[in-house]
Design a protein around this motif. Structure first.
Motif, PDB file in Angstrom:
ATOM      1  N   MET A   5       4.501  74.832   8.804  1.00 27.06           N
ATOM      2  CA  MET A   5       5.447  75.870   8.362  1.00 27.06           C
ATOM      3  C   MET A   5       4.653  77.127   8.030  1.00 27.06           C
ATOM      4  SD  MET A   5       8.399  75.697   5.432  1.00 27.06           S
ATOM      5  CE  MET A   5       7.280  75.458   4.060  1.00 27.06           C
ATOM      6  N   ASN A   6       4.660  78.124   8.932  1.00 26.61           N
ATOM      7  CA  ASN A   6       3.881  79.331   8.740  1.00 26.61           C
ATOM      8  C   ASN A   6       4.575  80.353   7.853  1.00 26.61           C
ATOM      9  OD1 ASN A   6       1.809  78.395  10.455  1.00 26.61           O
ATOM     10  ND2 ASN A   6       2.924  79.089  12.259  1.00 26.61           N
ATOM     11  N   LYS A   7       5.806  80.069   7.439  1.00 29.94           N
ATOM     12  CA  LYS A   7       6.549  81.029   6.617  1.00 29.94           C
ATOM     13  C   LYS A   7       6.047  81.081   5.181  1.00 29.94           C
ATOM     14  CE  LYS A   7      10.992  80.902   9.077  1.00 29.94           C
ATOM     15  NZ  LYS A   7      12.436  80.576   8.939  1.00 29.94           N
ATOM     16  N   ALA A   8       5.464  79.992   4.693  1.00 28.27           N
ATOM     17  CA  ALA A   8       5.110  79.929   3.274  1.00 28.27           C
ATOM     18  C   ALA A   8       3.742  79.283   3.067  1.00 28.27           C
ATOM     19  CB  ALA A   8       6.173  79.160   2.495  1.00 28.27           C
ATOM     20  N   PHE A   9       3.055  79.739   2.042  1.00 25.14           N
ATOM     21  CA  PHE A   9       1.869  79.040   1.564  1.00 25.14           C
ATOM     22  C   PHE A   9       2.184  78.449   0.193  1.00 25.14           C
ATOM     23  CE2 PHE A   9       1.429  83.177  -0.390  1.00 25.14           C
ATOM     24  CZ  PHE A   9       0.699  83.007  -1.556  1.00 25.14           C
ATOM     25  N   GLY A  10       1.336  77.555  -0.246  1.00 23.54           N
ATOM     26  CA  GLY A  10       1.611  76.844  -1.486  1.00 23.54           C
ATOM     27  C   GLY A  10       0.612  77.184  -2.581  1.00 23.54           C
ATOM     28  N   ILE A  11       1.100  77.182  -3.808  1.00 24.46           N
ATOM     29  CA  ILE A  11       0.254  77.301  -4.983  1.00 24.46           C
ATOM     30  C   ILE A  11       0.557  76.121  -5.895  1.00 24.46           C
ATOM     31  CG2 ILE A  11      -0.131  78.572  -7.142  1.00 24.46           C
ATOM     32  CD1 ILE A  11       0.206  81.160  -5.619  1.00 24.46           C
ATOM     33  N   VAL A  12      -0.481  75.356  -6.262  1.00 22.24           N
ATOM     34  CA  VAL A  12      -0.338  74.298  -7.261  1.00 22.24           C
ATOM     35  C   VAL A  12      -0.902  74.851  -8.559  1.00 22.24           C
ATOM     36  CG1 VAL A  12      -0.892  71.933  -7.902  1.00 22.24           C
ATOM     37  CG2 VAL A  12      -0.540  72.505  -5.495  1.00 22.24           C
ATOM     38  N   ASN A  13      -0.005  75.063  -9.503  1.00 21.43           N
ATOM     39  CA  ASN A  13      -0.358  75.742 -10.749  1.00 21.43           C
ATOM     40  C   ASN A  13      -0.823  74.740 -11.804  1.00 21.43           C
ATOM     41  OD1 ASN A  13      -0.659  77.860 -12.489  1.00 21.43           O
ATOM     42  ND2 ASN A  13       1.506  78.346 -12.672  1.00 21.43           N
ATOM     43  N   PHE A  14      -1.646  75.192 -12.734  1.00 20.51           N
ATOM     44  CA  PHE A  14      -2.087  74.305 -13.815  1.00 20.51           C
ATOM     45  C   PHE A  14      -1.070  74.307 -14.947  1.00 20.51           C
ATOM     46  CE2 PHE A  14      -4.776  78.248 -14.274  1.00 20.51           C
ATOM     47  CZ  PHE A  14      -4.100  78.803 -15.351  1.00 20.51           C
ATOM     48  N   SER A  15      -1.194  73.352 -15.846  1.00 24.83           N
ATOM     49  CA  SER A  15      -0.278  73.262 -16.984  1.00 24.83           C
ATOM     50  C   SER A  15      -0.608  74.346 -17.999  1.00 24.83           C
ATOM     51  CB  SER A  15      -0.375  71.882 -17.652  1.00 24.83           C
ATOM     52  OG  SER A  15      -1.697  71.625 -18.073  1.00 24.83           O
ATOM     53  N   GLY A  16       0.417  74.810 -18.710  1.00 21.50           N
ATOM     54  CA  GLY A  16       0.243  75.897 -19.662  1.00 21.50           C
ATOM     55  C   GLY A  16      -0.246  75.421 -21.019  1.00 21.50           C
ATOM     56  N   ASN A  17      -0.351  76.364 -21.941  1.00 22.09           N
ATOM     57  CA  ASN A  17      -0.841  76.053 -23.284  1.00 22.09           C
ATOM     58  C   ASN A  17       0.097  75.148 -24.063  1.00 22.09           C
ATOM     59  OD1 ASN A  17      -3.319  77.640 -23.330  1.00 22.09           O
ATOM     60  ND2 ASN A  17      -1.999  79.440 -23.249  1.00 22.09           N
ATOM     61  N   HIS A  18       1.362  75.070 -23.619  1.00 20.89           N
ATOM     62  CA  HIS A  18       2.333  74.233 -24.330  1.00 20.89           C
ATOM     63  C   HIS A  18       2.190  72.759 -23.964  1.00 20.89           C
ATOM     64  CE1 HIS A  18       4.031  75.174 -20.439  1.00 20.89           C
ATOM     65  NE2 HIS A  18       4.972  74.259 -20.579  1.00 20.89           N
ATOM     66  N   ILE A  19       1.333  72.437 -22.996  1.00 14.42           N
ATOM     67  CA  ILE A  19       1.137  71.059 -22.545  1.00 14.42           C
ATOM     68  C   ILE A  19      -0.199  70.544 -23.082  1.00 14.42           C
ATOM     69  CG2 ILE A  19       0.935  69.515 -20.564  1.00 14.42           C
ATOM     70  CD1 ILE A  19       3.692  70.815 -20.855  1.00 14.42           C
ATOM     71  N   TRP A  20      -0.171  69.437 -23.799  1.00 21.76           N
ATOM     72  CA  TRP A  20      -1.414  68.827 -24.267  1.00 21.76           C
ATOM     73  C   TRP A  20      -1.214  67.324 -24.397  1.00 21.76           C
ATOM     74  CZ3 TRP A  20      -6.250  70.009 -24.161  1.00 21.76           C
ATOM     75  CH2 TRP A  20      -7.177  69.230 -24.877  1.00 21.76           C
ATOM     76  N   VAL A  21      -2.015  66.554 -23.655  1.00 23.60           N
ATOM     77  CA  VAL A  21      -1.952  65.096 -23.670  1.00 23.60           C
ATOM     78  C   VAL A  21      -3.121  64.593 -24.493  1.00 23.60           C
ATOM     79  CG1 VAL A  21      -1.889  62.991 -22.291  1.00 23.60           C
ATOM     80  CG2 VAL A  21      -0.844  65.091 -21.411  1.00 23.60           C
ATOM     81  N   ASN A  59      -5.762  82.523 -21.382  1.00 28.49           N
ATOM     82  CA  ASN A  59      -6.176  81.930 -20.107  1.00 28.49           C
ATOM     83  C   ASN A  59      -4.990  81.216 -19.466  1.00 28.49           C
ATOM     84  OD1 ASN A  59      -7.834  81.183 -18.021  1.00 28.49           O
ATOM     85  ND2 ASN A  59      -8.873  79.551 -19.137  1.00 28.49           N
ATOM     86  N   ASN A  60      -3.990  82.007 -19.054  1.00 26.47           N
ATOM     87  CA  ASN A  60      -2.760  81.457 -18.497  1.00 26.47           C
ATOM     88  C   ASN A  60      -2.698  81.678 -16.989  1.00 26.47           C
ATOM     89  OD1 ASN A  60      -2.148  84.188 -18.229  1.00 26.47           O
ATOM     90  ND2 ASN A  60      -0.923  84.247 -20.105  1.00 26.47           N
ATOM     91  N   ASP A  61      -1.561  81.305 -16.381  1.00 27.50           N
ATOM     92  CA  ASP A  61      -1.467  81.387 -14.923  1.00 27.50           C
ATOM     93  C   ASP A  61      -1.491  82.831 -14.412  1.00 27.50           C
ATOM     94  OD1 ASP A  61       1.052  81.957 -15.916  1.00 27.50           O
ATOM     95  OD2 ASP A  61       2.099  80.410 -14.779  1.00 27.50           O
ATOM     96  N   ILE A  62      -0.880  83.750 -15.153  1.00 26.47           N
ATOM     97  CA  ILE A  62      -0.902  85.149 -14.715  1.00 26.47           C
ATOM     98  C   ILE A  62      -2.333  85.669 -14.671  1.00 26.47           C
ATOM     99  CG2 ILE A  62      -0.307  87.506 -15.408  1.00 26.47           C
ATOM    100  CD1 ILE A  62       2.023  86.082 -14.091  1.00 26.47           C
ATOM    101  N   ALA A  63      -3.131  85.336 -15.689  1.00 25.07           N
ATOM    102  CA  ALA A  63      -4.538  85.750 -15.701  1.00 25.07           C
ATOM    103  C   ALA A  63      -5.299  85.152 -14.515  1.00 25.07           C
ATOM    104  CB  ALA A  63      -5.189  85.329 -17.017  1.00 25.07           C
ATOM    105  N   ALA A  64      -4.982  83.896 -14.186  1.00 29.36           N
ATOM    106  CA  ALA A  64      -5.641  83.242 -13.048  1.00 29.36           C
ATOM    107  C   ALA A  64      -5.250  83.906 -11.733  1.00 29.36           C
ATOM    108  CB  ALA A  64      -5.277  81.764 -13.025  1.00 29.36           C
ATOM    109  N   PHE A  65      -3.955  84.207 -11.574  1.00 32.75           N
ATOM    110  CA  PHE A  65      -3.497  84.882 -10.349  1.00 32.75           C
ATOM    111  C   PHE A  65      -4.120  86.273 -10.238  1.00 32.75           C
ATOM    112  CE2 PHE A  65       0.704  82.360 -10.870  1.00 32.75           C
ATOM    113  CZ  PHE A  65       0.111  81.240 -10.321  1.00 32.75           C
ATOM    114  N   GLN A  66      -4.166  86.986 -11.357  1.00 36.16           N
ATOM    115  CA  GLN A  66      -4.733  88.331 -11.364  1.00 36.16           C
ATOM    116  C   GLN A  66      -6.205  88.296 -10.975  1.00 36.16           C
ATOM    117  OE1 GLN A  66      -2.874  91.043 -12.116  1.00 36.16           O
ATOM    118  NE2 GLN A  66      -4.517  92.566 -11.977  1.00 36.16           N
ATOM    119  N   GLU A  67      -6.919  87.315 -11.482  1.00 31.30           N
ATOM    120  CA  GLU A  67      -8.347  87.198 -11.191  1.00 31.30           C
ATOM    121  C   GLU A  67      -8.602  86.849  -9.731  1.00 31.30           C
ATOM    122  OE1 GLU A  67     -12.257  84.843 -13.008  1.00 31.30           O
ATOM    123  OE2 GLU A  67     -10.308  84.658 -13.959  1.00 31.30           O
TER     124      GLU A  67
END
Length: 371
Positions: free
Chosen positions: A1-17, A98-106
């Protein structure tokens, strides 16, 4: 499927196991003995024909990068496909930034260089099966700016806490996103899955970066609901979110049930993972295994009931493992009894004869612990 690429994002600061996450990101967690949690979003993308996939990691990258490798085991097209692992080092001293927006921006250059008009963004801490090619076509046909995937549930008071919920109007338009605080049982749980044009993603990243260093992608989408056409699409089938220790335990144990497992696993929709060459599991005389998932390379002499056993585990004679999740290379010594426990990798339970936790609050045995 050449229409889209994928991004697998990391969990945010609200997630902690608790217990598990200090050693590795949620995407690297062992799941059902033989998988990692990240195998599910990448397999969904691969099965949907998406062969340009970016995986973002923000902390403890070693175990995840070792598992992902070149990505060949995900059946990604070897000539034009690519699994691209990207790191975020922004704000290491202040993790809240150190969130997803910062990672995308970098890593903006990597996003801009992809020659696909659309992007599919999926989380690395949720487990579900979804055909993204169908979802993309639904998005295109609707004419929406952004399409969000959600799962309707009637147990939101006890589960999916720390997940966002989707507030919809009658036409399935998204009015807002808000955190599930456990105040109502019927909720539309946002699956942290987005479809939009690449140009719009770039605009939102820039807008969020200018608005606040603490803004995540979910925050900027929520703030843009009034000015953009944001639609919701309902997901059907198995869905689990690994947001805390109990949810990790519950997700593993729930899939021991064959009917539940059938709502996630399908012969026509394989879940790929990195495999290791090892011997089949050996069951010795006196071994008793009931209603459990046992991975390869194990030596079983004792009793296992309603449990998940990872690769290379040893359950000695007279040992009893009940309602537990045992990660790879764990030794349960002779005569030991463990129940309602998650045992991390390389743990050895040889000196303590009984470890039984409350089912409502499972116990944890640390990685490399000898008890």
């Amino acid at each position: 499927m050449n229409k889209a690429f994928g991004i697998v994002n990391f969990s945010g600061n609200h997630i902690w196991v608790e217990g598990l996450q200090p050693y590795r990101p949620v995407g690297a967690f062992s799941f059902l003995g033989r998988y990692r949690v990240i195998d599910f979003p990448i397999s969904n993308m691969s099965n949907s024909g998406i062969d340009q996939i970016q995986v973002y990691i923000r902390r403890k990258p070693r175990s995840l990068t070792e598992h992902l490798g070149t990505g060949r085991h995900y059946n990604i097209n070897s000539k034009r496909g690519r699994l691209h692992i990207l790191f975020s080092e922004t704000g290491l001293d202040h993790d809240i930034y150190n969130n997803d927006i910062a990672a995308f921006q970098e890593n903006m250059e990597c996003i801009e260089q992809v020659h696909c008009p659309y992007v599919v963004i999926a989380p690395s801490y949720m487990i579900y099966a979804q055909d993204f090619s169908t979802l993309l076509q639904t998005h295109i046909d609707s004419g929406a700016d952004i399409t969000l995937l959600y799962h309707s549930t009637d147990d939101a008071k006890e589960k999916f806490l720390n997940c966002n919920t989707v507030n919809l109007n009658r036409q399935k338009g998204v009015l807002s996103l808000e955190m599930n605080r456990g105040t109502a049982k019927n909720r539309h749980i946002f699956m942290d899955t987005y479809i939009m044009k690449k140009e719009l993603l770039i605009e939102l990243i820039s807008k969020a970066h200018k608005t606040s260093s603490m803004y995540s992608l979910a925050d900027i989408v929520n703030a843009s609901c009034e000015e953009l056409d944001v639609r919701g699409v309902s997901h059907r089938g198995y869905f689990a979110a690994i947001t805390d220790f109990k949810s990790y335990y519950d997700a593993n144990i729930s899939l021991i049930d064959f009917k539940t497992a059938l709502s996630l696993f399908d012969d026509q929709w394989p879940i790929y993972t990195r495999t290791n060459d090892s011997c089949p599991t050996q069951y010795f005389e006196g071994a008793d295994v009931k209603n459990s998932v046992v991975s390869n390379g194990c030596l079983i002499e004792g009793t296992i009931e309603n449990s998940i056993i990872g690769r290379g585990c040893v359950i000695k004679k007279g040992a009893v493992v009940k309602n537990s999740v045992i990660l790879p290379d764990v030794l349960v010594g002779e005569g030991a009894h463990i129940e309602n426990i998650v045992a991390d990798k390389h743990a050895q339970i040889t000196h303590v004869k009984e470890i039984i936790a409350d089912p409502a609050s499972p116990g944890y045995i640390r990685r490399d612990d000898k008890i």
